[in-house]
Design a protein around this motif. Structure first.
Motif, PDB file in Angstrom:
ATOM      1  N   ASN A   1      43.863  36.531  41.888  1.00 15.64           N
ATOM      2  CA  ASN A   1      43.378  35.371  41.138  1.00 15.64           C
ATOM      3  C   ASN A   1      41.855  35.375  41.013  1.00 15.64           C
ATOM      4  OD1 ASN A   1      45.697  34.068  40.312  1.00 15.64           O
ATOM      5  ND2 ASN A   1      45.912  32.891  42.208  1.00 15.64           N
ATOM      6  N   THR A   2      41.177  35.835  42.051  1.00 13.23           N
ATOM      7  CA  THR A   2      39.715  35.895  41.994  1.00 13.23           C
ATOM      8  C   THR A   2      39.258  36.900  40.941  1.00 13.23           C
ATOM      9  OG1 THR A   2      39.778  37.498  43.814  1.00 13.23           O
ATOM     10  CG2 THR A   2      39.399  35.180  44.387  1.00 13.23           C
ATOM     11  N   GLU A   3      40.006  37.991  40.796  1.00 12.62           N
ATOM     12  CA  GLU A   3      39.669  38.986  39.775  1.00 12.62           C
ATOM     13  C   GLU A   3      39.940  38.451  38.378  1.00 12.62           C
ATOM     14  OE1 GLU A   3      40.347  43.300  41.821  1.00 12.62           O
ATOM     15  OE2 GLU A   3      42.157  42.174  41.342  1.00 12.62           O
TER      16      GLU A   3
END
Length: 370
Positions: free
Chosen positions: A186-188
């Motif tokens: 999700n951070t990517e």
């Protein structure tokens, strides 16, 4: 491995200057004299394949017409551009391997006499494919293409049923490899959308919509590239995808992802035609749709901008299916949304068994070193 076959060589005969020999994959179509008088088969040495079979394959005298050439008929029958490119490349690669083994350079698959292949030839081709060190899946794809072109040769009545069935009875390719690729965190995903938002050009909005579609629908590159504006219903956020073999399915765009898609539609102001449009470096929007190859290039450019490890469009598909199963979706639902013909294919994306195995290892007692 020894050569698999020899090639007919063109012998231009003349009563004045004798015979000049040149490599030639096929006789000229206008040859009026019998083949035996114009051509002689050179290099009669024994040819031994890896399977221990002495086999030789001569190139045809006159090339088959396009409507009788199994390679060309098979190529025309492949309506999906991605499948056509992959499978025809397999046949061209087989043809190149064979002619290179024979020491006569390379010829395109179009000129190889596929209809003359028999069990001895196909067994030797299988051995040659195994020698290349390819992954089992990649090797199987080559043999699948080989079987299919022989199927067309049989359908065109260039091979007898007995010769065809014997030629395709090949031993399975052994082994399996761990699937390549990775999941997108999700951070990517947030980092990718951030660099798109920082791009003031229309390209930024389009690429954000592209990433949103890849992540929230799990569509294949060619499926997403082919989406039309009329295929999307903003009301229920449904999207019609056309997959392999022309099979259509409805998928659904996640609510937050639909916002990125809505922004792009507002900028493009497109009411019909391709949903994702081509944009040049100056930000001019064209009526032409983005290609499947361009999708891969856009993902590559954006992950580099975001400073992320290597990402491919298929990684979003892998993440989509894995996340569905992690969140409790049953295998049949994930299979339907992914457009897989077999649930076994969908199960390969299931990350739960991997976590179970990791948790089992973590329960082992390892002594502390003081």
């Amino acid at each position: 491995m020894g050569a698999l076959f020899t090639v007919w060589r063109f012998r231009q005969t003349s009563p004045l200057d004798g015979a000049a020999v040149t490599d030639h994959p096929a006789l000229p179509a206008a040859a009026a004299e019998p083949r035996e008088q114009q051509f002689s088969r050179l290099d009669q040495r024994e040819l031994v394949a890896a399977a221990g079979l002495g086999i030789a394959l001569a190139m045809p005298g006159t090339p088959l017409p396009p409507d009788r050439n199994p390679y060309l008929v098979y190529r025309r029958a492949l309506t999906n551009p991605s499948s056509r490119r992959a499978l025809i490349s397999c046949l061209d690669r087989i043809a190149a391997l064979l002619t290179a083994q024979a020491g006569h350079g390379q010829i395109p698959g179009e000129l190889l006499p596929w209809h003359e292949l028999r069990f001895g030839h196909t067994t030797a081709i299988r051995a040659l494919v195994l020698e290349q060190g390819w992954s089992p899946a990649y090797a199987r794809k080559h043999l699948a293409a080989l079987r299919k072109v022989l199927d067309y040769a049989w359908r065109l009545e260039l091979m007898s049923a007995e010769d065809y069935h014997r030629a395709v009875q090949l031993a399975p390719i052994p082994g399996s490899h761990v699937a390549v690729g990775r999941s997108v965190a999700n951070t990517e995903l947030a980092a990718l959308l951030r660099v798109c938002a920082e791009d003031p050009r229309p390209t930024g909005a389009r690429d954000a919509a592209l990433i949103a579609l890849l992540y929230s629908t799990g569509g294949r590159c060619f499926e997403v590239a082919a989406v039309q504006v009329e295929d999307y219903d903003p009301g229920d956020r449904s999207l019609l995808l056309t997959g392999k073999g022309g099979k259509q399915r409805h998928v659904y765009v996640q609510e937050a992802a639909a916002e990125f898609l809505g922004r792009w539609l507002a900028i493009s102001d497109c009411k019909a035609g391709p949903l994702l449009l081509r944009i040049d470096r100056w930000g001019r929007i064209y009526d032409q749709g983005i290609s499947a190859g361009a999708i891969g290039k856009r993902i590559k450019a954006r992950h580099r901008q975001a400073g992320l490890p290597r990402l491919t469009p298929h990684d979003f598909r892998r993440t989509f299916i894995g996340d569905l199963l992690d969140l409790g979706a049953d295998l049949a639902t994930a299979q339907a949304l992914a457009g897989h013909a077999s649930p076994a294919t969908t199960a390969r994306y299931d990350r739960r068994p991997e976590r179970t195995r990791r948790a089992a290892v973590d329960r082992l007692r390892f002594p502390a070193v003081e």
